[in-house]
Design an enzyme around this catalytic site. Structure first.
Site, mmCIF file in Angstrom:
data_model
loop_
_atom_site.group_PDB
_atom_site.id
_atom_site.type_symbol
_atom_site.label_atom_id
_atom_site.label_comp_id
_atom_site.label_asym_id
_atom_site.label_seq_id
_atom_site.Cartn_x
_atom_site.Cartn_y
_atom_site.Cartn_z
ATOM 1 N N ASN A 67 -2.502 29.568 -31.490
ATOM 2 C CA ASN A 67 -1.516 30.178 -30.596
ATOM 3 C C ASN A 67 -2.145 30.453 -29.239
ATOM 4 O OD1 ASN A 67 0.681 30.248 -32.346
ATOM 5 N ND2 ASN A 67 0.272 32.320 -33.057
ATOM 6 N N HIS B 41 8.431 28.096 -34.729
ATOM 7 C CA HIS B 41 7.899 27.136 -33.747
ATOM 8 C C HIS B 41 8.805 25.909 -33.652
ATOM 9 C CE1 HIS B 41 3.880 29.064 -33.188
ATOM 10 N NE2 HIS B 41 4.121 29.516 -34.407
#
Ligand code: HDE
Length: 691
Positions: free
Chosen positions: A150, A77
């Site tokens: 997510n 990420h």
């Protein structure tokens, strides 16, 4: 010959007004230690053209700090963007949880939200095929609650011990250092095809969910099952859902590829521009709440993060909303330094025994130490709670607090004589829910109830519309065509046969391969009821928040342009004016209008729909301008609405556009604006070689 000039003279030349250098007060430049700087243009040297002196502490400090400006990027990420905003409770649920954010409708707390891609480095593009991170930090009165989720409700693996393997497989291959931000390579598909538990999320990854058109237009999920605990200590299980008010929308693959060339910052720019223009993105927060009895009746284990709970079997109850209304002032200080920790929970919320969640509770705290360099990362303003916090932890690198008193231990009796005022534990502070476990033995095992890896993958695939299924197959064919090891391709197809025979057949056809024998599942898959909520195209997207690109030339119809601009403003559609030159055009009434972009810098992939307001003679000229022809051809190829006036005909013909419901002469303005969020799917056969 080089002439020797005096340093002062050249300074004044370049700055124009040398006097500004010597201001004092809030604008005066100083060293990091507060010493006023007299000259920020020249280092200290011996003589006018001599060597630089080591003594120059101003130069050394500046270069020293610069040399250390970068910090390690996130292991995963790494690429992301964030924004500030607030969370507001819209439906109080004190009967379910004592969490302070859910006690009273109308109650607001500040939030910071960061969106991200998973696989790519910090400098990679915004639009690869990938899962997107959706992490929210709630600054509550009882401490920070981080919901680190997510945009997909399931994950690739069931146990945290496999996470490093998964990430090593998807990241650039170890020997060659590529591909960047891509799952379309041998090691990723080798790994997932050996780990059938990943197949459900792999289906999501091949779907339109992995190609969001905007961070504003994607759902978010807490993924794991968490616990709600009410004031009486009663617990329920809960799954968290973020639902975008902007609706969901995805790009086509070809569009995503071209966007990454045209604007690798597409998604972060989109968020920035929306917020700066006052079009604040908003999500509803929903919960699926259930108890053990309900969980026991399901065909899957609710502690298995590769499974979702279909909304049709357990509706999502909306309890709040999040609005992002402020872009950070400084990307590094806020978005880069924000540290999300799934272990940040507040009274009323608790963990479950999901083995993936349990592993995350260690990882995020641990990684901040190497990323932000100190155990005091919680003192960085973006991470610090907005409520008072104190304990007996002391010192450490970059300590910025100055605690008072003698006693740094507890219990102590110095308080009693007024020597020290130390913090003490509160009986009504956070208490872990006293859940019980069935079996006390220590085992390295995977529960039998985690064994079915295919039923939900099948449910997801079959719940997609025809068009979305085509996209999943195209995604698979693309990725497996990039895979070079044939045995890996065949192994993937063998799993696809278990998920859905037709899916496997069409993927094999696309690859030009014969179908291998089907994989042998450990647990026989079942046909679960289909879930419409899993299809993006089953939901009608709103128009507000979309973008329209208007291509104009000299002589463009001013009346039509005004109509479109007024309509767009009313509908909440952002507009960009694109012209052959950024300086602008002379409209039909002779007035001048500046453009936002030049054609070659603003291809139609950057817009949801396009308008062509062209003078016919100018349109003829544009027929030899490749960027203009591509602008139209791509809008058509990407199945977008193309509204035009009569003058655009030569360019439409040159771009190979045939008339259909999505290509029309603009009459009212609304005729185009009402279609800004639409794609004309029936056109796909004209452009994908299947006509
Ligand atoms: Fe993460 N993950 N993760 N993850 N994750 C990180 O933490 C990790 C998982 C997610 O915007 C890292 O601060 C492990 C699931 C997001 O800053 C790291 C496991 C979900 C973000 C880490 C998982 C996520 C991260 C890297 C398996 C969805 C970005 C930097 C047990 C529910 C947060 C950092 C941001 C970031 C570890 C699985 C979401 C290395 C070990 C499941 C959105 O600690």
């Amino acid at each position: 010959m080089v002439t020797k000039k005096s340093a002062t003279a050249s300074n004044q030349d370049s700055l124009g007004q040398g006097g500004e250098l010597h201001q004092s007060g809030p604008n005066s430049m100083t060293t990091n230690h507060g010493v006023p700087i007299s000259d920020n243009q020249n280092s200290l040297r011996l003589g006018v053209r001599g060597p630089t002196l080591l003594e120059d502490f101003v130069l050394r400090e500046k270069i020293f700090h610069f040399d250390h400006e970068r910090i390690p990027e996130r292991i995963v990420h790494a690429r992301g963007t964030g924004a500030h905003g607030y969370f507001e409770c819209t439906q109080a649920i004190p009967e379910l949880t004592q969490a302070v954010v859910f006690q009273q409708a109308g109650h607001r707390v500040p939030v910071f939200c960061r969106f991200s891609t998973v696989a790519g480095s910090k400098g990679s593009k915004d639009t690869p095929r990938d899962v997107r991170g959706f992490a929210v930090k709630f600054y509550t009165e009882q401490g920070n609650w981080d919901l680190v989720g997510n945009n997909m409700p399931v994950f690739f693996i069931q146990d945290a011990i496999k996470f490093p393997d998964l990430i090593h497989a998807v990241k650039p291959e170890a020997d060659r250092g590529f591909p960047q931000a891509a799952s379309a390579h041998d090691t990723f598909w080798d790994f997932v095809s050996l780990m059938p538990e990943s197949l459900h999320t792999v289906m999501w990854l091949m779907s339109d969910r992995a190609l969001p058109r905007s961070f504003r237009m994607m759902q978010g999920f807490g993924v794991h099952t968490f616990r709600f605990v009410n004031e009486k200590g009663k617990s329920h299980f809960v799954k968290f859902h973020w639902k975008p008010k902007q609706g969901m929308q995805s790009t086509l693959w070809d569009e995503a590829v071209k966007i990454s060339g045209a604007d690798s910052d597409y998604l972060r720019r989109d968020l920035y521009e929306a917020i700066q223009s006052g079009s604040f993105p908003e999500w509803e927060l929903g919960v699926q709440v259930f108890d053990q009895k309900w969980a026991d009746k399901q065909d899957y284990d609710v502690l298995d993060a590769t499974k979702l709970i279909p909304e049709e079997s357990l509706p999502v109850k909306i309890v709040g909303r999040m609005v992002l209304d402020r872009y950070p002032d400084n990307f590094f200080a806020e978005t880069e330094q924000v540290a999300f920790l799934p272990s940040n929970i507040i009274p009323g919320i608790d963990f479950t025994d999901d083995p993936l969640l349990q592993g995350r509770l260690f990882s995020y705290l641990d990684t901040q130490k190497s990323r932000l360099g100190t155990v005091n990362f919680h003192q960085i303003p973006i991470n610090a709670p907005r409520c008072p916090f104190s304990n007996m932890q002391r010192d450490g690198m970059m300590q910025t607090q100055v605690p008072k008193g003698r006693a740094t231990y507890e219990p102590n009796s110095l308080d009693e004589v007024g020597e020290s005022l130390g913090p003490r534990a509160q009986p009504d502070g956070f208490r872990t829910f006293p859940s019980t476990v069935d079996d006390g033995a220590k085992l390295r095992v995977r529960a039998e109830s985690f064994a079915d890896h295919y039923s939900q993958a099948r449910m997801f695939y079959r719940s997609q519309s025809e068009v979305e299924q085509e996209h999943v197959i195209a995604g698979l064919v693309f990725e497996l065509s990039k895979v070079q090891l044939n045995h890996v391709r065949l192994r993937v197809l063998s799993h696809m046969r278990v998920i859905d025979e037709d899916l496997a057949k069409r993927a094999a056809q696309g690859l030009g391969l014969d179908l291998p024998p089907a994989a042998k599942p450990a647990s026989k898959p079942i046909d679960m009821p289909l879930s419409k909520a899993l299809s993006i195209l089953a939901q009608q997207p709103p128009i507000a928040g979309r973008t329209l690109g208007i291509l104009v030339t000299d002589g463009a119809d001013k009346g039509l342009l005004e109509l479109l601009l007024a309509g767009a403003q009313e509908a909440g559609v952002a507009v960009k004016l694109i012209a052959p030159q950024v300086g602008g055009v002379k409209l039909s009434d002779g007035s001048h209008r500046a453009a936002d972009e030049k054609i070659a810098g603003a291809p139609s992939v950057l817009f949801d729909a396009v308008a062509l307001l062209l003078d016919q003679e100018q349109a003829l000229k544009l027929c030899t301008n490749k960027a203009a022809v591509d602008f139209v051809a791509d809008a058509y190829g990407h199945l977008k609405a193309i509204g035009h006036d009569g003058g655009a005909k030569p360019l439409l013909d040159r771009a190979g556009v045939s008339a259909d419901k999505g290509v029309f002469v603009i009459k009212t303005g609304d005729d185009l604006l009402s279609k800004v969020a639409s794609r004309f799917w029936e056109r796909r056969h004209q452009v994908d070689g299947t006509a």
